[in-house]
Scaffold this active site. Structure first.
Site, PDB file in Angstrom:
ATOM      1  CG  PHE A   1     -14.699  -9.661 -18.791  1.00  0.00           C
ATOM      2  CD1 PHE A   1     -14.542  -9.358 -17.449  1.00  0.00           C
ATOM      3  CD2 PHE A   1     -14.921  -8.620 -19.676  1.00  0.00           C
ATOM      4  CE1 PHE A   1     -14.596  -8.055 -16.986  1.00  0.00           C
ATOM      5  CE2 PHE A   1     -14.979  -7.300 -19.232  1.00  0.00           C
ATOM      6  CZ  PHE A   1     -14.814  -7.022 -17.884  1.00  0.00           C
TER       7      PHE A   1
ATOM      8  CG  ASN B   1     -13.856  -9.465 -10.982  1.00  0.00           C
ATOM      9  OD1 ASN B   1     -12.702  -9.150 -10.734  1.00  0.00           O
ATOM     10  ND2 ASN B   1     -14.375 -10.646 -10.639  1.00  0.00           N
TER      11      ASN B   1
ATOM     12  CB  ALA C   1      -9.645 -16.504 -17.861  1.00  0.00           C
ATOM     13  CG  HIS C   2     -10.236 -12.263 -13.419  1.00  0.00           C
ATOM     14  ND1 HIS C   2     -10.782 -11.148 -12.825  1.00  0.00           N
ATOM     15  CD2 HIS C   2      -9.254 -12.666 -12.581  1.00  0.00           C
ATOM     16  CE1 HIS C   2     -10.144 -10.876 -11.707  1.00  0.00           C
ATOM     17  NE2 HIS C   2      -9.221 -11.775 -11.533  1.00  0.00           N
ATOM     18  CG  PHE C   3     -13.187 -15.374 -11.525  1.00  0.00           C
ATOM     19  CD1 PHE C   3     -12.142 -16.270 -11.511  1.00  0.00           C
ATOM     20  CD2 PHE C   3     -13.059 -14.180 -10.828  1.00  0.00           C
ATOM     21  CE1 PHE C   3     -10.987 -15.999 -10.781  1.00  0.00           C
ATOM     22  CE2 PHE C   3     -11.903 -13.909 -10.100  1.00  0.00           C
ATOM     23  CZ  PHE C   3     -10.862 -14.817 -10.075  1.00  0.00           C
TER      24      PHE C   3
END
Length: 158
Positions: free
Chosen positions: A53, A62, A55-57
């Site tokens: 999470f 998500n 790193a995304h974003f």
């Protein structure tokens, strides 16, 4: 085995007895219903503490598509790895087809996954999985998965 309904349930340790995925790549939390050789139902509860999470974003967390697919296939392989003769076997993707993402999955969501085995011959398993969040479609895909120790027996020896 639930004698009345003819299905099995698996907690995290039971899942690990059947398949080889381990942390950090074991994604399903529970198999709520497995009919060996036919189908499986699993769940994955997403919390913000998941490693992907941040790193995304960071501004819109998500679940990445590859994580969703891995949840689907890990539930799918429980359709046949719950059979005694395949329990604990290594599996490999052969193909993924007709992938559809229908909604964003965010921290706090619970993914409910239904998987179905269409055929299993010579170590080649074919079927599909579909998932839902709050009964709304989330993602789906068709799979062909190989069980190498079975599949390899059908090749001529050199």
């Amino acid at each position: 085995m639930d004698k009345k309904n003819n299905f099995k349930t698996f907690d995290l340790m039971g899942i690990q007895d059947c398949q080889r995925n381990r942390y950090p790549l074991l994604f399903i939390d529970k198999i709520t219903e497995a009919v060996p050789g036919e189908s499986a139902k699993g769940i994955k509860c997403f919390s913000y503490n998941e490693w992907f999470f941040p790193a995304h974003f960071d501004d819109d967390p998500n679940v990445p598509g590859f994580i969703q697919i891995e949840c689907l296939v890990q539930t799918f392989i429980m359709c046949f790895l719950t059979l005694d003769k395949y329990k604990g076997s290594k599996t490999n993707f052969s193909s993924i087809d007709k992938v559809k993402f229908k909604r964003k999955i965010i921290p706090g969501d619970t993914l409910e996954i239904n998987a179905y085995l269409n055929s299993l011959k010579r170590g080649i398993a074919k079927g599909y999985s579909e998932s839902f969040v709050n009964q709304e479609p989330a993602c789906s895909a068709e799979f062909v998965v190989i069980i190498p120790n079975v599949f390899d027996k059908y090749f001529p020896k050199k």
